[in-house]
Design a protein around this motif. Structure first.
Motif, PDB file in Angstrom:
ATOM      1  N   THR B  42      16.216  -5.140  -2.287  1.00 57.28           N
ATOM      2  CA  THR B  42      16.205  -5.264  -0.956  1.00 57.28           C
ATOM      3  C   THR B  42      16.868  -6.537  -0.680  1.00 57.28           C
ATOM      4  OG1 THR B  42      14.004  -4.312  -0.680  1.00 57.28           O
ATOM      5  CG2 THR B  42      14.671  -5.630   1.207  1.00 57.28           C
ATOM      6  N   GLN B  86      14.092  -0.684   4.369  1.00 59.28           N
ATOM      7  CA  GLN B  86      12.819  -0.203   3.559  1.00 59.28           C
ATOM      8  C   GLN B  86      11.735  -0.207   4.609  1.00 59.28           C
ATOM      9  OE1 GLN B  86      12.106  -2.643   0.008  1.00 59.28           O
ATOM     10  NE2 GLN B  86      10.707  -0.683  -0.741  1.00 59.28           N
ATOM     11  N   ASP B 162      18.255   1.360   1.842  1.00 58.24           N
ATOM     12  CA  ASP B 162      17.093   0.832   0.912  1.00 58.24           C
ATOM     13  C   ASP B 162      15.930   1.746   0.731  1.00 58.24           C
ATOM     14  OD1 ASP B 162      15.799  -0.959  -0.610  1.00 58.24           O
ATOM     15  OD2 ASP B 162      15.590  -2.497   0.990  1.00 58.24           O
ATOM     16  N   GLU B 163      15.897   2.294  -0.301  1.00 59.48           N
ATOM     17  CA  GLU B 163      14.489   3.261  -0.666  1.00 59.48           C
ATOM     18  C   GLU B 163      14.284   4.243   0.558  1.00 59.48           C
ATOM     19  OE1 GLU B 163      11.789   2.186  -2.919  1.00 59.48           O
ATOM     20  OE2 GLU B 163      12.568   0.111  -3.841  1.00 59.48           O
TER      21      GLU B 163
HETATM   22 MG    MG Z   1      12.723  -3.100  -1.504  1.00 56.75          MG
END
Ligand code: MG
Ligand code: ADP
Lengths: 303, 226
Positions: B42, B86, B162-163
């Motif tokens: 991140t 995220q 991000d994810e």
């Molecule tokens: Mg992260």
């Protein structure tokens, strides 16, 4: 550009309506601020009016001895007129004084009878002198008249009774206006700080939103704009509320104020100065709202 | 397109999150950043967006050092990046529709285009019946799909994800990854951070593996190995 402006307006109105609690709080504190400013302006005006009334009442009458010739009196008049404190000098002859008396009291039988019994014209020729109203100048003029130069001509100078009143009124006025203005100013500063902090708190609760807007690439103005417009909306609504309150207030309190300040019609005063009141209310309402929003957002834009 | 040059990020006082990061992602490339949670994925993505400043080293986007440009240029660059965060970073005071339309409004797109495009993308991510909801009225998965819609709406040159499948069931994960692949086929540069082994292995794209803030592996057609 225009498209952006329309969008900023749209965001502002949507957010305003969505956050009714916040909007109400901001409007409320702004109303208090604007009302304070309005009252201060009103007291300023009322005390100005009071001063004007007093100033016009402050005059000195010098009664000349009966045998003094008109041209001698005119000579004195010219001399006195040259003094810079003197606003106006009016010569009232014996005959004029009698005329004035008759016109004023002609209806009154007792007085008319008394006058008849005295016979002839009992009045003395006089000079009525108006000063700027400053008590010091007033004293100076009366000193000149009471002085040696005029002692032979003047029977008496009529001022002593009023002097005390005038002095008191002056000192009261200056201390009232001074403390009033200082107090009013302090209150307004406090009110502005309350507004600023209210708006700061509400904007802080949207800190995350502001940073997200920056992350997706919005320009500072695109983010700041809606907050500033909201500040202007708060201010404008506060202005409208205060305008209605002051209109009704001055109307309904008019009688009460009249008894405190004789001859002063607060509603008329409000109406005849309506543009100044509107201007002050808008400046305080919209100005404080907009500036508070501007600074409240600024601290969160550094993402 | 994206270049990290000896980037180190230390969070005060002494937490070294990224150390000597060097890599370059070319235009049109699909890069997976993998690593355990806490590995620095991140942070790496935030550095690209200019949300964090590197302690040392430089990050270039299209040849521009993003820590040496002025605010309005940085905003211009950000408008060209679709970010799926995220923590979603949705606008909580705006509806689902407005969250997406805001991105187009920031770009200065015409109203007509907005009314046409936004429903389309919301339909694609399966939120067509949620237009007037606010983010806090959505489930985690729905919020994530909204974040995806928002990242894609402006057809950005770079997508930072991000994810993006962290909160999705396998079916929805598959859909989102497919969307990213489609964008990649259209020539967009994709940076995908993930700790989802299956997703990464299936993609068969370049994989950069982070471990304790360092790049320990950088392979074309890599696999998720930790
Ligand atoms: Mg992260
Ligand atoms: N703003 C911050 N301040 C201090 N430490 C941070 C901050 N952001 C992240 N970290 C720390 O940096 C490390 C890496 O975090 P992160 O980049 O979120 O990893 P990942 O996304 O791979 O899980 C973690 O140990 C985290 O606690």
């Amino acid at each position: 550009m225009f498209k952006n402006f329309i969008r900023i307006l749209k965001f502002a109105f949507t957010d305003f309506l969505r956050n009714k609690g916040i909007s109400l709080a901001a409007i409320f504190v702004l109303v208090v601020t604007v009302m304070l400013a309005t009252c201060l302006l009103f007291f300023w005006g009322a005390s100005d009016y009071l001063l004007l009334q007093i100033q016009n009442k402050i005059d000195i009458t010098a009664y000349f001895k009966e045998e003094i010739q008109e041209q001698d009196i005119i000579l004195v008049k010219d001399k006195i007129s040259k003094s810079s404190f003197v606003k106006e000098v009016e010569y009232i002859s014996k005959d004029q004084a009698l005329e004035d008396f008759k016109r004023k009291y002609g209806e009154n039988e007792v007085l008319a009878k008394a006058l008849f019994e005295v016979g002839g014209n009992p009045f003395l020729p006089s000079l009525n002198i108006k000063t700027d109203g400053n008590p010091e100048q007033f004293k100076e003029v009366s000193d000149i008249l009471a002085g040696e130069n005029f002692a032979e001509l003047i029977e008496k100078v009529d001022f002593s009774e009023k002097k005390d009143i005038i002095n008191t009124v002056f000192s009261i006025r200056s201390s009232i206006t001074k403390t009033g203005l200082v107090l009013g100013f302090v209150l307004i500063v406090i009110a502005i700080m309350v507004v600023f902090n209210t708006i700061k708190l509400t904007v802080s609760s949207l800190k995350e939103e502001i940073s997200t807007m920056k992350i997706v690439g919005a320009t500072n103005w695109f983010i700041r704009g809606p907050f500033i417009i909201q500040g202007a909306i708060y201010g404008f609504i506060a202005f409208v509320i205060c305008f209605i309150i002051s209109m009704m207030g001055f109307h309904f309190l008019s009688d009460k104020i009249y008894t405190i300040l004789p001859g002063f019609n607060s509603f008329k005063y409000f109406i005849s100065n309506i543009w100044i009141f509107i201007l002050v209310q808008i400046i305080f309402g919209v100005g404080v709202g907009v500036i508070s929003s501007f600074f409240a957002v600024r601290r969160h834009l550094k993402v | 397109m994206i270049k990290f040059n000896n980037v180190t990020k230390i969070f005060e006082p002494d937490l070294t999150v990224l150390q000597d990061i060097n890599f370059e992602a070319n235009k049109g490339e699909f890069v997976c950043i993998v690593g355990k949670s806490g590995a620095g994925k991140t942070t790496l993505i935030n550095l690209i967006l200019g949300l964090e400043k590197p302690t040392s080293g430089e990050i270039f986007l299209d040849g521009k050092n993003i820590n040496a440009i002025n605010n309005s240029d940085l905003q211009k660059i950000r408008r060209n990046i679709g970010g799926i965060h995220q923590d979603y970073k949705l606008l909580s005071n705006k509806t689902v529709f407005e969250n997406v339309s805001y991105i187009m409004e920031v770009e200065g797109k015409d109203q007509e285009e907005i009314t046409e495009q936004v429903p389309k993308i919301l339909d694609i991510v399966g939120l067509s019946e949620r237009f007037d909801r606010f983010p806090n009225e959505l489930s985690g998965g729905e919020q994530q799909r909204l974040a995806v819609a928002r990242a894609l709406i402006n057809n950005p040159e770079i997508i930072l994800a991000d994810e993006p499948t962290g909160n999705l069931d396998p079916y929805n994960s598959y859909e989102v990854i497919q969307l990213l692949e489609k964008m990649n086929q259209l020539g967009k540069t994709i940076i995908l951070s993930s700790h989802d082994r299956e997703v990464v292995n299936k993609l068969q794209k370049r994989v950069i593996t982070l471990d304790q803030g360092k790049i320990i592996r950088d392979e074309e057609q890599g696999r998720y190995i930790i």
